[in-house]
Write a protein that holds these residues in place. Structure first.
Motif, PDB file in Angstrom:
ATOM      1  N   GLN B 284       0.815  -1.219   0.000  1.00  0.00           N
ATOM      2  CA  GLN B 284       0.000   0.000   0.000  1.00  0.00           C
ATOM      3  C   GLN B 284       0.849   1.268   0.000  1.00  0.00           C
ATOM      4  N   ALA B 285       2.151   1.087  -0.005  1.00  0.00           N
ATOM      5  CA  ALA B 285       2.990   2.289  -0.028  1.00  0.00           C
ATOM      6  C   ALA B 285       4.179   2.007  -0.962  1.00  0.00           C
ATOM      7  N   ASN B 286       5.385   1.955  -0.420  1.00  0.00           N
ATOM      8  CA  ASN B 286       6.545   1.759  -1.300  1.00  0.00           C
ATOM      9  C   ASN B 286       7.333   0.487  -0.984  1.00  0.00           C
ATOM     10  N   MET B 287       6.654  -0.466  -0.324  1.00  0.00           N
ATOM     11  CA  MET B 287       7.329  -1.704   0.045  1.00  0.00           C
ATOM     12  C   MET B 287       6.479  -2.884  -0.359  1.00  0.00           C
ATOM     13  N   ILE B 288       7.129  -3.898  -0.917  1.00  0.00           N
ATOM     14  CA  ILE B 288       6.419  -5.074  -1.431  1.00  0.00           C
ATOM     15  C   ILE B 288       7.046  -6.327  -0.841  1.00  0.00           C
ATOM     16  N   PHE B 289       6.239  -7.210  -0.327  1.00  0.00           N
ATOM     17  CA  PHE B 289       6.696  -8.530   0.087  1.00  0.00           C
ATOM     18  C   PHE B 289       6.066  -9.543  -0.856  1.00  0.00           C
ATOM     19  N   ALA B 290       6.873 -10.154  -1.688  1.00  0.00           N
ATOM     20  CA  ALA B 290       6.339 -11.057  -2.705  1.00  0.00           C
ATOM     21  C   ALA B 290       7.204 -12.304  -2.800  1.00  0.00           C
ATOM     22  N   VAL B 327      11.842  -2.642  -2.000  1.00  0.00           N
ATOM     23  CA  VAL B 327      11.512  -1.276  -1.592  1.00  0.00           C
ATOM     24  C   VAL B 327      11.888  -0.320  -2.712  1.00  0.00           C
ATOM     25  N   CYS B 328      10.989   0.594  -3.020  1.00  0.00           N
ATOM     26  CA  CYS B 328      11.296   1.623  -4.013  1.00  0.00           C
ATOM     27  C   CYS B 328      11.556   2.941  -3.298  1.00  0.00           C
ATOM     28  N   ASP B 329      12.649   3.564  -3.632  1.00  0.00           N
ATOM     29  CA  ASP B 329      12.873   4.895  -3.086  1.00  0.00           C
ATOM     30  C   ASP B 329      12.392   5.935  -4.087  1.00  0.00           C
ATOM     31  N   TRP B 330      12.432   7.185  -3.674  1.00  0.00           N
ATOM     32  CA  TRP B 330      11.915   8.264  -4.521  1.00  0.00           C
ATOM     33  C   TRP B 330      12.629   8.355  -5.861  1.00  0.00           C
ATOM     34  N   SER B 331      13.869   7.852  -5.930  1.00  0.00           N
ATOM     35  CA  SER B 331      14.715   8.174  -7.083  1.00  0.00           C
ATOM     36  C   SER B 331      14.751   7.092  -8.152  1.00  0.00           C
ATOM     37  N   ILE B 332      14.178   5.962  -7.845  1.00  0.00           N
ATOM     38  CA  ILE B 332      14.391   4.864  -8.794  1.00  0.00           C
ATOM     39  C   ILE B 332      13.688   5.156 -10.118  1.00  0.00           C
TER      40      ILE B 332
END
Lengths: 344, 344, 344, 344
Positions: B284-290, B327-332
């Protein structure tokens, strides 16, 4: 005319340039960044200490208390002078980080002498389990009053430490100002004189906020890492600490900054002396303690000079002298000093 | 293809620009700089909290443990989930800073429910002086598993806290990622929901290293200041913390960064889903557990992708699935995500 | 001829009788025993303090450090004299229990004067958050050198404490020896003089091992209970502490024991004086500091006398004088004293 | 009909007799008394451990937390079960004494199994410096639910500890009740099974207030002494601790008391079983957890029986069952048990 502290001035542009350069792409966090490996190598080289453990933190207090807690036990007492930063200016951080160790104050006008150190240690007879046990010794170089231990003086303190089997820590918030004042090597000022751990300051000498902790014997390195982490002093984006320290140690920036600050202070001291100021301690680096009449202080403050009175306040008889502390940072301009002296 | 953490990427250039701009002339140290006054005003405005006490530190752990120690007593127990950063990732910093308080783990897959929170609190019957006493509740928003409490969910937890007279702390290391995900106001996500103190993160969202601690009731502000100082977290050259936070809150940089990170994660999640990955938590934000097959992970790592396996290692049967954290940061860049998805 | 300490002698048989009497049937644990209610009532009566909170622990150090930690904060400094038991003889227990508070040493030969106390407090200017903050004052009565503060002297110290808004603690390990020496009331020696909390000793004055902690303002009573429990000082079979304290306060046993000890010490002091001993402090209770030639000490030790040399050891020039500490407990016989004086 | 706790009953008269006998003449303080030397010799003999370091304290919590803090570091986590006394009943004393270590709770109905212990340890992957590091394991024997680890079960836990290089502590508040239940030797129940340190209880088994701490490897003995002193647990009149422990270990008093308590509990358990009570744990020493209908509890309490309900209160449906804890101490009479069973 700003002489309040060497942490009031700006960082050297080379530090900022390094931060800007570091700010690209991805980097491992928590000290595993590539720059940190270079910092460690550089500090080992500078200190001629190929085994040294090297860590970065952001404040001088953190460097001091993490180093000291690693060298001590909670039932020990640490030896330092009354004006020591760890005693006066860290709001019980040493007691907090050591888990409740005590500080025993060694009599000292500014520098600690071997005799006074020995007397303080003897005063803490161990008395079985009743009293605090003897723990590490902490020396400040440049001292809190702007004087500098000679290499021989440090070695004599190191001899006392060794004779009691106690470790010795050097609070080097102004390490480089002392180094260039003495013209010795970092090794001579530390491990060759018996120092076990150093707080190697960057912040006061032109960095934005970075200090290195150096252990010459890496046996306690792992413990330090746990202590830093649980102290909340391990940076995730550690590259920005590394970049500062690396730039600081590149192209002699650390030496250039310190030489500049010391030279400015010498210029200021000469002017103060000519104006009749009385020096309670002989300035040997970038800090001056000098007494001027209260009315003179009032006039200087009114004209915009910024510095700290050290004993007493402006209220009182105008003719009375009050000691003030004047600190020159790397960036202060000769014009500022000359303007101040002109006022004086 | 770097998805290891949002603290691995660079700071937003606007942050660096602000540092460069701040690096001129003299400034008062230790939080008395002019920028800090602006930071306080801006945070009060954003949070609609004109009385709030606002402080800056450099690490998220420092923000958490200084806030929690101010809200608690050493003989209390703090309520949090098992995966909470304060439990898993701070090497006992909460126990250190609180003087030996305990953490009681609330059952939670990712979010804490009011029922589970109540059960945990009830489990800590005070039993006179024998057991630990009930202390503050700490909630993480965005949770450690990438989900986001709704405003109603937070308020329901706040109601539990209030019913027991316990303070509530929000670990907002990814505060803004949650905020833009919910589309609510900072006030709704905090004090209107019963939150007493917030760790308001900047570091993971494009700053170099700065976090704010916000107390909506300033009664404990003075105590916090002593705790910060003795924790060695008060910066002498504080202006560089202020400058970061001020730039972060200027021109919506905080919101822009978070929206960017969340959007990238959504793009990545869609791709992962299309590739058949199984999600243990709904991102739901910028982190994914898959979860992906072990062989797939091997192939991705071999191709240079960087991310963390969350359970298990690459040794084992190739067909088995292993959960990973992305995790995606602002810059990717989208190109990085697309390259990764193409590989997949 | 045993003058080593008032904790070397036996307990008064009345104390043992009370323990034997208490040793029947079942009793509530952890301070809820019926005798404890009587102890509280009796101490409130004796101290004319109907609201006082009263607790029992088994050691004097526990009484001191639990009381002081309840009165202080970890970022404060406590004011005491250098020879204070809390500074010299508790192996950093105050620092441990307070969570890292500091001790500031007030200059004192034996008693602290208001001027010296004021100077020490002034020396700890609060300096914003940088230095330790001012905390409680701890006074020892009987002092560590056997002298006794008059009621007026205590009140003058209390006035200083009040003028700075600081709480005052009385380490009364030898409370009753002082009380009978002064001939005043417990109230006059404590709350009427500005004392907030007392360590009221039983152990040195004929008990087996029990001390009361008394808070005249019960506001912090609950906090004390948590601190005692987490300090591991709450007794399950608490009735045996209560029984001691109750017997101690019954039929004036506390006063009888103290009068006996003081009278023995006076007899010993007279003999020492007649033998030419030099007194470094004027003995006013049951402790004597007197200097005798080294050869005399040697002779006394050889004959079986037991006491502590206070400065220096037996090695050295025979004619030199060494100060020794002589303590009389409640039980020592006149025959012992006379035998010792005869030897002398 | 008093089954509330084994610390509610009286001390064995042989303990009081020993105290009376010890109460004569002068004795060295602080553990240097002659009886303490005998205690050490006797415990070394009983445990077949000629090198063991032995210390006395007055409370079980003190024994536990001083032992555990000596075995651990502040950045570690200790492994214990949720109902462990150190977790439930010591008001954060372990966290306080260790300087902020954490407790990791091992899943356990009453006894910890090797598999659950291993799982808990594996759950605390060290994760570099981020999480707490693995520390000592603490096992309670008799368990908090009245069951007893067999020697093989203890050895299996010891094997787990050894395989991870972690020290193992035994909380033996009811050590002797377990010992006589198993019919093994103290050595088999401790160091032969991998135990490094023992809290060897006296208080619950007929003493007034004394516990021994035993380290089989004396390497940390000196550290323990500093910790005991700064914890304020070193008794000046130590002879009264020694006398208790010496009497306890003389003429098999420790074994006689424990056999008596266990026998009484067996008689009570048989009666409860016959009356239809349900046992949640199989009683193996002197503690019984048995469920009875609420109305039955009400009737028993009304008739004067004293014991603790373990889950729930008397309010509610009369027919519902509530578990209660019944503890037999060494002194309880068969008549009391029979009277209780008659009521039932």
């Amino acid at each position: 005319m700003h002489f309040a502290s060497d942490n009031s001035g700006p960082a050297n542009p080379e530090i900022l340039a390094a931060l800007n350069a570091a700010n690209t792409g991805y980097a491992m966090g928590y000290g595993a960044d590539e720059e940190m490996a270079k910092v460690t190598a550089r500090i080992r080289e500078i200190f001629e200490a190929p085994e040294a453990a090297v860590y970065l933190v952001a404040t001088g207090t953190a460097a001091n208390v993490l180093a000291l807690s690693t060298l001590s036990q909670p039932w020990q007492t640490l030896f330092c002078s009354a004006p020591a930063h760890i005693n006066m200016d860290e709001c019980n951080a040493p007691e907090f980080y050591t888990g409740g160790a005590k500080l025993t104050l060694v009599t000292a006008a500014d520098k600690i002498t071997p005799a006074n150190l020995r007397a303080a240690i003897e005063g803490e007879e161990t008395r079985g389990v009743h009293g605090p046990q003897r723990g590490p010794i902490s020396i400040t170089q440049v001292t809190e009053f702007g004087t500098v231990y000679t290499v021989d003086e440090l070695a004599a303190l190191g001899d006392v430490a060794t004779s009691y089997g106690l470790p010795m820590h050097l609070d080097g918030a102004r390490f480089t100002n002392a180094l260039v004042s003495l013209g010795c090597t970092p090794a001579e000022m530390t491990w060759k004189a018996g120092v076990d751990a150093v707080s190697f300051g960057g912040t006061k000498n032109g960095c934005m906020g970075v200090e290195a902790v150096i252990f010459f014997d890496p046996a306690k390195a792992q413990e330090f890492e746990y202590r830093r982490k649980r102290g909340a002093h391990l940076f995730s984006k550690h590259r920005y600490l590394s970049a500062q320290m690396l730039a600081y140690l590149t192209d002699d920036l650390w030496l250039r900054n310190a030489r500049a600050a010391n030279a400015k202070a010498a210029r200021l001291a000469t002017g103060l002396r000519n104006a009749g100021a009385h020096f309670s301690h002989e300035p040997q680096a970038n800090m001056i303690f000098a007494a001027l009449p209260r009315a003179t202080h009032q006039r200087l403050f009114d004209a915009g000079a910024v510095y700290h009175l050290w004993d007493g306040t402006l209220d009182g008889a105008a003719e009375e002298e009050l000691t003030a502390r004047f600190v020159c940072d790397w960036s202060i301009g000769d014009d500022q000093i000359d303007a101040f002296l002109a006022l004086l």
